[in-house]
Design an enzyme around this catalytic site. Structure first.
Site, PDB file in Angstrom:
ATOM      1  N   LYS A   1     -12.994  10.137 -29.046  1.00 34.84           N
ATOM      2  CA  LYS A   1     -13.576   8.823 -28.770  1.00 34.84           C
ATOM      3  C   LYS A   1     -14.877   8.733 -29.544  1.00 34.84           C
ATOM      4  O   LYS A   1     -15.529   9.752 -29.792  1.00 34.84           O
ATOM      5  CB  LYS A   1     -13.891   8.691 -27.276  1.00 34.84           C
TER       6      LYS A   1
ATOM      7  N   ASP B   1      -5.499  13.708 -22.138  1.00 39.92           N
ATOM      8  CA  ASP B   1      -5.299  12.272 -22.329  1.00 39.92           C
ATOM      9  C   ASP B   1      -4.540  11.960 -23.611  1.00 39.92           C
ATOM     10  O   ASP B   1      -3.765  11.006 -23.658  1.00 39.92           O
ATOM     11  CB  ASP B   1      -6.684  11.580 -22.350  1.00 39.92           C
TER      12      ASP B   1
ATOM     13  N   HIS C   1       0.596  11.938 -26.639  1.00 37.24           N
ATOM     14  CA  HIS C   1       0.775  11.197 -27.892  1.00 37.24           C
ATOM     15  C   HIS C   1       0.793  12.114 -29.121  1.00 37.24           C
ATOM     16  O   HIS C   1       1.637  11.980 -29.998  1.00 37.24           O
ATOM     17  CB  HIS C   1      -0.347  10.170 -28.079  1.00 37.24           C
TER      18      HIS C   1
ATOM     19  N   ASP D   1       0.883  -1.159   0.000  1.00 40.98           N
ATOM     20  CA  ASP D   1       0.000   0.000   0.000  1.00 40.98           C
ATOM     21  C   ASP D   1       0.928   1.216   0.000  1.00 40.98           C
ATOM     22  O   ASP D   1       1.783   1.346   0.885  1.00 40.98           O
ATOM     23  CB  ASP D   1      -0.878  -0.040   1.258  1.00 40.98           C
TER      24      ASP D   1
ATOM     25  N   ASP E   1       5.667   7.240 -23.020  1.00 40.21           N
ATOM     26  CA  ASP E   1       4.578   7.608 -23.921  1.00 40.21           C
ATOM     27  C   ASP E   1       4.527   6.438 -24.881  1.00 40.21           C
ATOM     28  O   ASP E   1       5.415   6.297 -25.732  1.00 40.21           O
ATOM     29  CB  ASP E   1       4.884   8.913 -24.665  1.00 40.21           C
ATOM     30  N   HIS E   2       3.534   5.572 -24.736  1.00 43.67           N
ATOM     31  CA  HIS E   2       3.628   4.299 -25.455  1.00 43.67           C
ATOM     32  C   HIS E   2       3.602   4.478 -26.975  1.00 43.67           C
ATOM     33  O   HIS E   2       4.017   3.596 -27.707  1.00 43.67           O
ATOM     34  CB  HIS E   2       2.565   3.301 -24.977  1.00 43.67           C
TER      35      HIS E   2
HETATM   36  C1  BG6 Z   1      -3.929   6.021 -23.885  1.00 43.19           C
HETATM   37  C2  BG6 Z   1      -5.153   6.818 -23.526  1.00 43.19           C
HETATM   38  O1  BG6 Z   1      -2.774   6.697 -23.493  1.00 43.19           O
HETATM   39  O2  BG6 Z   1      -3.906   5.808 -25.290  1.00 43.19           O
HETATM   40  C3  BG6 Z   1      -6.407   6.104 -24.007  1.00 43.19           C
HETATM   41  O3  BG6 Z   1      -5.202   6.995 -22.128  1.00 43.19           O
HETATM   42  C4  BG6 Z   1      -6.314   5.791 -25.486  1.00 43.19           C
HETATM   43  O4  BG6 Z   1      -7.557   6.902 -23.739  1.00 43.19           O
HETATM   44  C5  BG6 Z   1      -5.006   5.086 -25.797  1.00 43.19           C
HETATM   45  O5  BG6 Z   1      -7.413   4.983 -25.836  1.00 43.19           O
HETATM   46  C6  BG6 Z   1      -4.820   4.920 -27.298  1.00 43.19           C
HETATM   47  O6  BG6 Z   1      -3.727   4.104 -27.545  1.00 43.19           O
HETATM   48  P1  BG6 Z   1      -3.625   3.221 -28.841  1.00 43.19           P
HETATM   49  O7  BG6 Z   1      -2.297   2.534 -28.724  1.00 43.19           O
HETATM   50  O8  BG6 Z   1      -4.797   2.271 -28.821  1.00 43.19           O
HETATM   51  O9  BG6 Z   1      -3.702   4.153 -29.996  1.00 43.19           O
END
Ligand code: BG6
Length: 496
Positions: free
Chosen positions: A344, A239, A244, A96, A181-182
Site C-alpha cells: 500500500k 490480504d 491474489h 443477524d 478471488d476477484h
Molecule cells: C482486496 C484487498 O482483495 O484487493 C484490498 O483486500 C486490495 O486490500 C484489493 O486493495 C485490490 O484489488 P484491485 O482489484 O483494486 O487490484
C-alpha cells in the site's frame, strides 16, 4: 466457460447477499449486478435479496443501492429505465447471523417461491461463515441446488481455513461452493491463459532453460481506506499474497490443463501451490521483507503513516508491504526465482508480471566494444492499463566504423487501445454470471486455499518467532530498501 450444470437462461434464482450494507456490496457487488442488468445479461428471474443487521426495509435498501450504483457506474451508464428494472429485483431482509428467528423469517420470505434456486453470497466477516451455513441449514434453506459463495479471506491461517471449510463441507458439496478471488474475474488475468495457451510462441520457452526470473508486482497507492478493523489483523501477506498473488503465480507457472473445465484448471493450479518450496525459519527471514508505510506523499497528497491511521495501535506490527523470493520446485521451474512484491502507498498503481529470459549464450557483438546485451523481457501489465510488451535488441540505424550499435526496443501491444470501445468490466460481473451458471472454473477450490495457507503460514510463523517489527518505508516510495537488497543479493533488480 464450460458446460453448465445449471441452465443459466432459465435461471430462476434468489441471490441472497449477506453483508448487504457493507463496503464490498456498495462498491462492487451491486454495481456489478446493475451492469449485468444494463447489458441484459442478468436472467430475468434473478431476484437479489440483501441481508444484514441494519433495520431496513425493501425501500430503504433500494434507496441506498441506488446511491451506490449511481456513484459507481457514472452518468454514462446510469439509466432510469434500467434502474427501474433492476430495483424491481431488490428486496431486503434483516438478518443477524446469531439469531435463529431471523433465518426463519428469511426462509419464510424465500419459501414463497419454493421452485427457485438459491445462492447465498457471504460477504461478512469469515468468523460468521460457519454459523451462517448452520443456520441456513437449520432453516431448511440448503437443500436442492443451493449454492454458497464465500468472499476472501477464508480464515487467517491453515487451521482456521480448515475449520471453515469443514463446517461448510458438512452442508454444501464442494461443487456448490464458490470461493471468490476477484482477481480471477479480471479479464486481464484471464488473458494470461490466452497468452500462454492460445499461442505457440512462448510455451516452448516457458521454463527454467529459457527464463531467468519472474516478478509479480501488485502495487497500490491507496492506504487502508477505513478498513482498519479488518486490515490491522491481517496485513499484506494475508490480504494480497495468500490469494491474489499466488493465483497470478499459479496462472503463470501451471502446466497446460486439458481444457477449461473447472477441475482441469484447478488441478493444475493446486500442483503449483504444492510445489512451492516452503519458506520457513531463517530462510523465510532471509528471503522475505515486510514493511510498514510512514508519513509521505501519495497521489500528490501528504498522507499519514500507517501507525497514524485512525484506530491503528501505535505499536501495530501489521505489514503493509511484502517482498519475497519464492521457488516452484518442479521440472519446469527448477532454479527460477519468483519475486513477489505488493504494498500500500507505493508510488503508482501497477499490477504486472515481468518475465526475464536468459541472456544470449554468446554475444558476437561483444568484441566491438558494445555494451552488454539486454536479455529479452516479456512484461504483462494487468492494471491500470493492459499492455503486453516484449523487449528485443535492435540495431540502431547508422554507419558504424566497426560492429553494430544496439539498443533495446519494445514490441508493444496495448489491449486498452485495441479494445477502446469495450467497457472495462468489474471483475464481479463475470463471477456473478458463473455463479448463476454453476461454473466454478474461476473460483478457488478448497485444496487450493489450504495449500496457499500452508505456504504463507510458514512465513507468518517465521516473522512471529523473529519478533522483528516491519521495516518502515515512506508513503510514495517502493518499499523498504531491504526489498531492493533482497533482489540484488541474487544479482537481480526489481522492474519499475
Ligand atoms: C482486496 C484487498 O482483495 O484487493 C484490498 O483486500 C486490495 O486490500 C484489493 O486493495 C485490490 O484489488 P484491485 O482489484 O483494486 O487490484
Amino acid at each position: 466457460m464450460t458446460s453448465s450444470r445449471f441452465d443459466v437462461g432459465a435461471a430462476r434464482c434468489d441471490l441472497v447477499i449477506f453483508g448487504a450494507t457493507g463496503d464490498l456490496a456498495a462498491r462492487m457487488l451491486l454495481p456489478a449486478l446493475y451492469f449485468l442488468d444494463h447489458d441484459r445479461r442478468l436472467p430475468e428471474q434473478v431476484a437479489i435479496i440483501g441481508a444484514a443487521r441494519s433495520a431496513l426495509d425493501d425501500e430503504g435498501w433500494r434507496a441506498r443501492v441506488r446511491e451506490w450504483v449511481r456513484a459507481r457506474v457514472g452518468e454514462a451508464f446510469w439509466d432510469e429505465a434500467v434502474w427501474a428494472r433492476f430495483a424491481a429485483r431488490l428486496g431486503y431482509q434483516r438478518v443477524d447471523a446469531n439469531t435463529a428467528e431471523d433465518f426463519s423469517a428469511l426462509a419464510a420470505r424465500l419459501g414463497q417461491a419454493p421452485d427457485r434456486d438459491r445462492v447465498f453470497y457471504l460477504s461478512t466477516s469469515p468468523g460468521l461463515y460457519a454459523t451462517i451455513c448452520q443456520r441456513l441449514q437449520a432453516a431448511g434453506l440448503t437443500a436442492g441446488p443451493a449454492r454458497l459463495v464465500l468472499e476472501k479471506p477464508i480464515g487467517d491461517s491453515l487451521e482456521s481455513a480448515r475449520r471453515i471449510n469443514d463446517a461448510v463441507a458438512e452442508i454444501f458439496s464442494e461443487e456448490r461452493v464458490f470461493r471468490v478471488d476477484h482477481y480471477l474475474g479480471k479479464e486481464t488475468v484471464q488473458n494470461i491463459l490466452a497468452l500462454r495457451f492460445a499461442n505457440t510462441l512462448f510455451e516452448p520457452m516457458w521454463n527454467g532453460r529459457h527464463i531467468e526470473q519472474v516478478q509479480i508486482t501488485v502495487a497500490e497507492t491507496v492506504g487502508i481506506e477505513g478498513r482498519r478493523s479488518y486490515y490491522d489483523g491481517s496485513g499484506a501477506l494475508r490480504d494480497m499474497v495468500q490469494n491474489h498473488m499466488l493465483q497470478l503465480l499459479c496462472l503463470i507457472a501451471m502446466e497446460p490443463p486439458s481444457d477449461l473445465a473447472a477441475d482441469a484448471v484447478r488441478n493444475e493450479k493446486v500442483k503449483v501451490l504444492r510445489s512451492l518450496r516452503p519458506l520457513r525459519g531463517a530462510q523465510a527471514l532471509r528471503d522475505t521483507v515486510r514493511g510498514q508505510y510512514t508519513r509521505g506523499v501519495a497521489d500528490g497528497q501528504a498522507v499519514p503513516g500507517y501507525l497514524e491511521e485512525e484506530g491503528v495501535a501505535p505499536d501495530s506490527r501489521t505489514e503493509t508491504f511484502v517482498a519475497l523470493r519464492a521457488h516452484v520446485d518442479n521440472w519446469r521451474w527448477a532454479g527460477v526465482p519468483f519475486y513477489l512484491r505488493t504494498g500500500k502507498r507505493l508510488p503508482r498503481r501497477q499490477t504486472e508480471v515481468y518475465i526475464q529470459f536468459r541472456a544470449v549464450p554468446h554475444s558476437i557483438f561483444a568484441s566491438a566494444g558494445a555494451p552488454p546485451l539486454e536479455p529479452n523481457k516479456l512484461i504483462v501489465r494487468l492494471q491500470p492499463e493492459e499492455t503486453i510488451r516484449l523487449t528485443l535488441m535492435n540495431k540502431v540505424p547508422g554507419l558504424e566504423d566497426r560492429g553494430f550499435k544496439l539498443r533495446e526496443e519494445e514490441l508493444n501491444l496495448s489491449l486498452t487501445e485495441a479494445h477502446k470501445k469495450v467497457r472495462r468490466r468489474i471483475a464481479y460481473e463475470r463471477l456473478f454470471l458463473d455463479i448463476v451458471r454453476g461454473d466454478n472454473t474461476l473460483f478457488v477450490r478448497r485444496d487450493e486455499v489450504e495449500a496457499a495457507w500452508s505456504w504463507t503460514d510458514g512465513i507468518l510463523e517465521a516473522w512471529r518467532e523473529s519478533g522483528e517489527a516491519p521495516k518502515p518505508y515512506p508513503a510514495g516510495s517502493w518499499g523498504p530498501s531491504a526489498a531492493i537488497a533482497l533482489a540484488e543479493r541474487y544479482g537481480h533488480s526489481w522492474h519499475e
